[in-house]
Structures are given as structure tokens and as C-alpha cells.
Design a protein around this motif. Sequence first.
Motif, PDB file in Angstrom:
ATOM      1  N   LEU A   1      40.506  50.492  49.974  1.00 18.77           N
ATOM      2  CA  LEU A   1      39.509  49.445  49.820  1.00 18.77           C
ATOM      3  C   LEU A   1      38.944  49.027  51.171  1.00 18.77           C
ATOM      4  CD1 LEU A   1      41.355  47.210  47.220  1.00 18.77           C
ATOM      5  CD2 LEU A   1      39.472  48.777  46.779  1.00 18.77           C
ATOM      6  N   PRO A   2      37.712  48.534  51.195  1.00 16.95           N
ATOM      7  CA  PRO A   2      37.145  48.040  52.448  1.00 16.95           C
ATOM      8  C   PRO A   2      37.841  46.749  52.876  1.00 16.95           C
ATOM      9  CG  PRO A   2      35.690  47.525  50.626  1.00 16.95           C
ATOM     10  CD  PRO A   2      36.762  48.419  50.070  1.00 16.95           C
ATOM     11  N   TYR A   3      37.804  46.460  54.158  1.00 12.11           N
ATOM     12  CA  TYR A   3      38.444  45.254  54.672  1.00 12.11           C
ATOM     13  C   TYR A   3      37.509  44.065  54.445  1.00 12.11           C
ATOM     14  CZ  TYR A   3      40.891  42.047  57.764  1.00 12.11           C
ATOM     15  OH  TYR A   3      41.562  40.952  58.279  1.00 12.11           O
ATOM     16  N   ILE A   4      37.551  43.516  53.256  1.00 18.16           N
ATOM     17  CA  ILE A   4      36.725  42.366  52.916  1.00 18.16           C
ATOM     18  C   ILE A   4      37.339  41.667  51.716  1.00 18.16           C
ATOM     19  CG2 ILE A   4      35.213  43.616  51.326  1.00 18.16           C
ATOM     20  CD1 ILE A   4      32.880  41.944  52.466  1.00 18.16           C
ATOM     21  N   SER A   5      37.196  40.354  51.672  1.00 23.00           N
ATOM     22  CA  SER A   5      37.690  39.598  50.521  1.00 23.00           C
ATOM     23  C   SER A   5      36.587  39.551  49.470  1.00 23.00           C
ATOM     24  CB  SER A   5      38.078  38.180  50.943  1.00 23.00           C
ATOM     25  OG  SER A   5      39.153  38.224  51.864  1.00 23.00           O
ATOM     26  N   CYS A   6      36.968  39.791  48.220  1.00 20.60           N
ATOM     27  CA  CYS A   6      35.966  39.901  47.171  1.00 20.60           C
ATOM     28  C   CYS A   6      36.549  39.437  45.839  1.00 20.60           C
ATOM     29  CB  CYS A   6      35.494  41.356  47.073  1.00 20.60           C
ATOM     30  SG  CYS A   6      34.282  41.668  45.777  1.00 20.60           S
ATOM     31  N   TRP A   7      35.739  38.707  45.076  1.00 27.60           N
ATOM     32  CA  TRP A   7      36.098  38.292  43.722  1.00 27.60           C
ATOM     33  C   TRP A   7      35.026  38.842  42.797  1.00 27.60           C
ATOM     34  CZ3 TRP A   7      36.532  35.538  48.122  1.00 27.60           C
ATOM     35  CH2 TRP A   7      37.795  35.042  48.442  1.00 27.60           C
ATOM     36  N   CYS A   8      35.427  39.592  41.810  1.00 28.49           N
ATOM     37  CA  CYS A   8      34.464  40.296  40.952  1.00 28.49           C
ATOM     38  C   CYS A   8      34.747  39.998  39.482  1.00 28.49           C
ATOM     39  CB  CYS A   8      34.545  41.798  41.210  1.00 28.49           C
ATOM     40  SG  CYS A   8      33.418  42.797  40.200  1.00 28.49           S
ATOM     41  N   GLN A   9      33.822  39.328  38.831  1.00 26.57           N
ATOM     42  CA  GLN A   9      33.888  39.088  37.393  1.00 26.57           C
ATOM     43  C   GLN A   9      33.058  40.154  36.699  1.00 26.57           C
ATOM     44  OE1 GLN A   9      35.199  36.485  34.842  1.00 26.57           O
ATOM     45  NE2 GLN A   9      34.684  38.490  34.036  1.00 26.57           N
ATOM     46  N   GLN A  10      33.745  41.086  36.063  1.00 24.80           N
ATOM     47  CA  GLN A  10      33.059  42.209  35.415  1.00 24.80           C
ATOM     48  C   GLN A  10      31.971  41.704  34.473  1.00 24.80           C
ATOM     49  OE1 GLN A  10      35.648  44.621  32.984  1.00 24.80           O
ATOM     50  NE2 GLN A  10      34.466  46.465  33.377  1.00 24.80           N
ATOM     51  N   ASN A  11      30.828  42.353  34.500  1.00 26.39           N
ATOM     52  CA  ASN A  11      29.667  42.029  33.663  1.00 26.39           C
ATOM     53  C   ASN A  11      28.927  40.761  34.085  1.00 26.39           C
ATOM     54  OD1 ASN A  11      30.248  44.232  31.867  1.00 26.39           O
ATOM     55  ND2 ASN A  11      31.811  42.938  30.919  1.00 26.39           N
ATOM     56  N   LEU A  12      29.361  40.116  35.174  1.00 35.03           N
ATOM     57  CA  LEU A  12      28.722  38.849  35.537  1.00 35.03           C
ATOM     58  C   LEU A  12      28.318  38.765  37.005  1.00 35.03           C
ATOM     59  CD1 LEU A  12      30.697  36.174  33.501  1.00 35.03           C
ATOM     60  CD2 LEU A  12      28.300  36.773  33.286  1.00 35.03           C
TER      61      LEU A  12
END
Length: 240
Positions: free
Chosen positions: A171-182
Motif C-alpha cells: 500500500l502507499p504511505y498515506i492514511s485513507c478512509w474509503c466507504q465503498q460506493n460513496l
Amino acid sequence: MVIRHEAIADYVIARCRCLFDDFNPSEFETVVNDIYPFKRKGSFYCILPAPAFMSVKEYLLKEILADNGINEEDSRIYLELYNRFRKLTSCHYFKKDMPEEPFIYIFQLEEMIKRVREKTFISGSLTLLNGKTVKVTKRQYAQEIRDLAKDLMKYENMQIVFVSEKDLAPLPYISCWCQQNLWMVQMDKEGFRLSDEISVVNAAASALEQCIRRTPPERKNKENVQKLLLDLAEELETEE
């Protein structure tokens, strides 16, 4: 000919739309809630080098703020932001009235180990919010890890995956929050940015699913992951 090419380029650029929009942390809940008037089903992914102290349990956040000499007024602002952030990034297993969609933490194994063994741990998310360095003790870091280990076994829909640099899909060095479809929110030292471009969001979700599938079972099985978390917490507490 050059002028024609310049005109075409200007025409295309003028009609482009940014995939990400920057926003202030205080706008987090409003920005995300305004994307769609309804909720869609889908997995929620938290992709982090290490646990983000912006979303720890409230008792621990209050302790960290006090230890860093954050005054009462600033602490109140912190807690307001914290409640907005946690409401949206932890809703999958804290709200009893919602369907139990998959809630997945993806941590970078080597980064977790590195931070465990550092003399001083600085919270990137809290530092970004405060504008000055916010330090976390080894004991507080250990407590956050223990809280995650406890939640992992408590909530069936929660999963923690340790991705290694040796895996085929790092994974890339970054913080990420991903809500699928949104939506997808990214955070780095510069701030927060959001994308509601569904093709981008779901492409990211698909890439994360591939990453999880390629991760060896011993780094995503609940019992194994719980043991790894507790071992890291014990190492932190031993060095405190």
C-alpha cells in the motif's frame, strides 16, 4: 498549429473536474454527509501506516491532550472534531441500528514495528489538527493497540489486516478512509482531501480487496492478528 493545440488544451482543462477536494478537519462531518442524502451498502476500509490517534477511544484522547498541555478550550474543539470524525469512520461497528457491513483496518506491518521501537511517537493526525507536535507515550500507544485487539474479537464484521512490504500489493504511505460506493478521504501532512467520484472510490476499494486477498492468512486471521497486536503492546509496555 501551436496556438490550436493551446486552445484545445485550454478547452479540455476548463471542463475538467478535480477528483479530490481539500477541506478543513472541522468540516469533516458536514462534507461527507452532504455527498449523498442516503446511505449505500458496502465495505468500509481504514488504510493506515499505524493506528490513527484521531479516532482512539475518548478516554485515551483526553489523557493524551492533557499530557501534551492542551488547554481546556482547545481540548473542547479537539473533542468536537473527534466526535465528528469517529461518527463517520467508526459507524460500522459502533451503531447497533446499522447492518453489519465489513469494517476493515489495513495496517503496514513494518511501519507498525518501526513505530513501536522508536523512542518518541508523534501522532500525525493530532499534530495536523493542533498545528503543533502532539506526542504519545509508549503506554498510550500500547493501550490503543490493546483496544483494537479487544474490538477485533468483539465485533464479527471487524477485520484487521497487516500488509507487508514483501507482499505483491504493498500500500502507499498515506492514511485513507474509503466507504465503498460513496466516498474516500485521504490524509497526509498537508491536510485532508475527499473524492466522491464513484469510479475512483470503487477502483480503490477493488485494489484494496485484491491486496487483502494476497495477504497471507497468518496476517489477517483474527486469532493470529490479535496475538500480533498483543505482542506489540507488550513490547511497548516493557520499554516504557
